[in-house]
Design an enzyme around this catalytic site. Structure first.
Site, PDB file in Angstrom:
ATOM      1  N   ARG A  79       0.807  -1.217   0.000  1.00 48.23           N
ATOM      2  CA  ARG A  79       0.000   0.000   0.000  1.00 48.23           C
ATOM      3  C   ARG A  79       0.847   1.277   0.000  1.00 48.23           C
ATOM      4  NH1 ARG A  79      -3.676  -2.200   4.866  1.00 48.23           N
ATOM      5  NH2 ARG A  79      -1.924  -3.659   4.996  1.00 48.23           N
TER       6      ARG A  79
ATOM      7  N   ASN B 263      38.251  39.728   5.266  1.00 48.07           N
ATOM      8  CA  ASN B 263      36.968  40.078   4.683  1.00 48.07           C
ATOM      9  C   ASN B 263      37.029  39.816   3.177  1.00 48.07           C
ATOM     10  OD1 ASN B 263      34.309  41.752   5.367  1.00 48.07           O
ATOM     11  ND2 ASN B 263      35.013  42.307   3.309  1.00 48.07           N
TER      12      ASN B 263
ATOM     13  N   GLU C 157      -9.913 -10.362  10.426  1.00 44.84           N
ATOM     14  CA  GLU C 157      -9.266  -9.408   9.511  1.00 44.84           C
ATOM     15  C   GLU C 157     -10.337  -8.649   8.726  1.00 44.84           C
ATOM     16  OE1 GLU C 157      -5.826  -8.629   9.320  1.00 44.84           O
ATOM     17  OE2 GLU C 157      -6.286  -9.613  11.196  1.00 44.84           O
TER      18      GLU C 157
ATOM     19  N   GLN D 228      11.994 -15.156   5.933  1.00 47.79           N
ATOM     20  CA  GLN D 228      10.689 -15.781   5.674  1.00 47.79           C
ATOM     21  C   GLN D 228      10.724 -16.437   4.300  1.00 47.79           C
ATOM     22  OE1 GLN D 228       7.330 -13.261   6.454  1.00 47.79           O
ATOM     23  NE2 GLN D 228       5.838 -14.812   5.801  1.00 47.79           N
TER      24      GLN D 228
END
Ligand code: UD1
Ligand code: MG
Length: 481
Positions: A18, A383, A161, A78
């Site tokens: 998503r 400067n 779900e 996994q």
């Protein structure tokens, strides 16, 4: 002290579909740290004997971020079987065989949950002796989440779900936060019974809860005090909502620590930033990365600092800076661009429309207007005239410019690197410095000015310029050069 009876599993293998992103969801930044990093930091604070993270989607990227930020985390891969249940099944298999303590499961995409809330949740779980406890929350808009189904008497029944829920179940406002505490043995038993028979064809971890209940075990759903604590990030709208919530907490924390922040809504501060008391942050300011601001400094408005150091009492207005060090009492801006390697000494100045890079500018030295100073070293109390450029690039290589102390360079100077300008040097306006200037010298190389008298009347007759010259009178009179 390390809790030998605690294992924490962080679920970080999901695809994050998503988010519609090529960057894995887990690595989207939130207050300067990846989403999953917030969860792992919380896990670390709980000091568990085992912390495991389950990875799969964009495995290499996610795994290397976890290894870099949280060494010691056990990475579990996994396989092709989907679902939070499968992820936990594989993580539990990676625990030492005899582990019989509690397993705390954290969703890698729920980043705001703090260690105190979790410690309390775990304490309650251990106190009740339930086989499992689930954190829940009540949301005005529960869409997208699993719902907590309770019996008429209010006892916890099961989790359904969203995709498997009936319209009545969808109307339930109490949601499953995706945070669970399990007894290891009960969890092992029921993981073995999970199936993929549901709308998403996944092994749902939430089904373990239903199975435990069916087996007669006690399960408790514990509502969290503040629902936002368990807000999950599934899409970019939730990412920005969560980021705003976290930022509000960070800003408030600094305000209570003595920092004046004019406008919390437009001030963004990363988690790793450090700010001393009596700093003032003006509206529209972003402090990112490892930025550090010392006391008395005023930063903003409209300033972005990434990995910068700002010294005591320095002022930084409308500036964009990265990896820059700004000395105590120095002033920067408005409209300054400080690139990496900029080091401005105490009481120095980098002024309007000035870009610096890899430039060490000494104490009290000033580059006030419209200049580019790159690959340069400037001594103290020098400067640099308005509109000066270090020409540091010859088309092939970069070279350094060295400017000494107490130097005054004229306006519109070009320093063609590599070049050195000694202490106390002056350069004339428009000088292109191509060779070393010894200490105390005046460098000039501009061609003498030539005035061609009467040119306008002759070549621009009838124009306003010619008329103005006419009126001025002396314009047509020859001037002896
Ligand atoms: C999950 C819960 C839902 C809960 C919600 C809270 C299930 C089935 N549903 O839904 O009840 O309300 O969290 O935020 O658990 N992940 C894996 N491997 C996978 C799939 C997911 O590690 O195969 C990880 C994800 O990276 C993520 C977490 O598990 O960190 C949750 O997955 P996500 O797909 O976001 O589940 P939700 O639909 O949010
Ligand atoms: Mg989720």
């Amino acid at each position: 002290m390390t809790d030998q009876n605690l294992a924490i599993i962080v679920l970080a293998a999901g695809q994050g579909t998503r988010m519609k992103s090529s960057l894995p969801k887990m690595l989207h930044p939130l207050a300067g740290a990846p989403i999953v990093g917030h969860v792992l930091a919380t896990a670390r604070a709980l000091d568990a004997a085992h912390v495991l993270a389950v990875v799969r989607h964009e495995r290499e990227q996610v795994a290397s971020a976890i290894e870099a930020g949280f060494p010691g985390t056990v990475l579990v891969d996994q396989d092709e079987i989907d679902g939070t249940g499968r992820a936990v099944e594989l993580a539990v298999a990676a625990l030492p065989e005899g582990f019989d303590g509690d397993v705390l499961v954290l969703n890698g995409d729920v980043p705001l949950l703090d260690a105190d809330t979790l410690a309390e949740f775990l304490g309650r779980h251990r106190g009740t002796g339930s086989a499992a406890s689930v954190l829940s929350a009540v949301y005005d808009d529960p869409s997208g989440y699993g719902r907590i189904v309770r019996s008429d008497a209010g006892a916890f029944d099961r989790i359904v779900e969203q995709k498997d829920a009936t319209p009545d179940e969808r109307a339930i406002a109490e949601i499953n936060a995706g945070i669970y505490a399990f007894g290891a043995a009960a969890l092992r038993d029921q993981l073995a019974n999970l199936t993929t028979e549901n709308a998403q064809g996944e092994k749902y971890l939430t089904d373990v809860i239903g199975l435990l209940r069916a087996a007669g075990s006690e399960v408790e759903a514990v509502p969290v005090a503040e629902p936002w604590l368990v807000a999950g990030i599934n899409d970019r709208a939730q990412l920005s909502e969560t980021a705003a919530r976290l930022n509000a907490l960070i800003v408030r924390g600094w305000q209570l620590a003595g920092v004046t922040i004019d406008d919390p809504a437009t001030t963004w501060i990363d988690l790793a930033v450090k700010i001393e008391s009596d700093v003032t942050i003006r509206p529209g300011t972003q402090l990112k990365g490892a930025t550090v601001i010392a006391t008395g400094a005023v930063v903003g408005p409209d300033t972005t600092l990434v990995d910068c150091e700002v010294g005591e009492n320095a002022e930084v207005r409308r500036t964009d800076g990265t990896l820059a060090v700004i000395g105590a009492g120095a002033t920067v801006g408005p409209f300054s661009f400080l690139r990496p390697g900029t080091v401005l000494g105490a009481d120095g100045k980098i002024g309007a429309f000035v870009e610096t890079k890899n430039a060490q500018i000494g104490e009290g030295s000033k580059v006030p207007h419209l200049s580019y100073i790159g690959d340069a070293t400037i001594g103290v109390h020098s400067n640099v005239g308005a509109g000066s450029i270090t020409a540091n690039y010859d088309g092939v290589q970069k070279h350094r410019t060295e400017i000494g102390s107490h130097v005054r360079t004229g306006s519109h100077g070009v320093f063609v690197a590599p070049v050195r300008i000694g202490d106390g040097v002056y350069t004339g306006a428009g000088t292109v410095v191509r060779k070393e200037v010894p200490a105390g010298a005046l460098a000039v190389n501009v061609a003498p000015q030539r005035n061609i008298e009467g040119w306008v009347q002759q070549y621009r007759a009838g124009t306003a310029a010619a008329q103005a010259a006419e009126v001025a009178g002396e314009a047509s009179e020859p001037v002896v050069d």
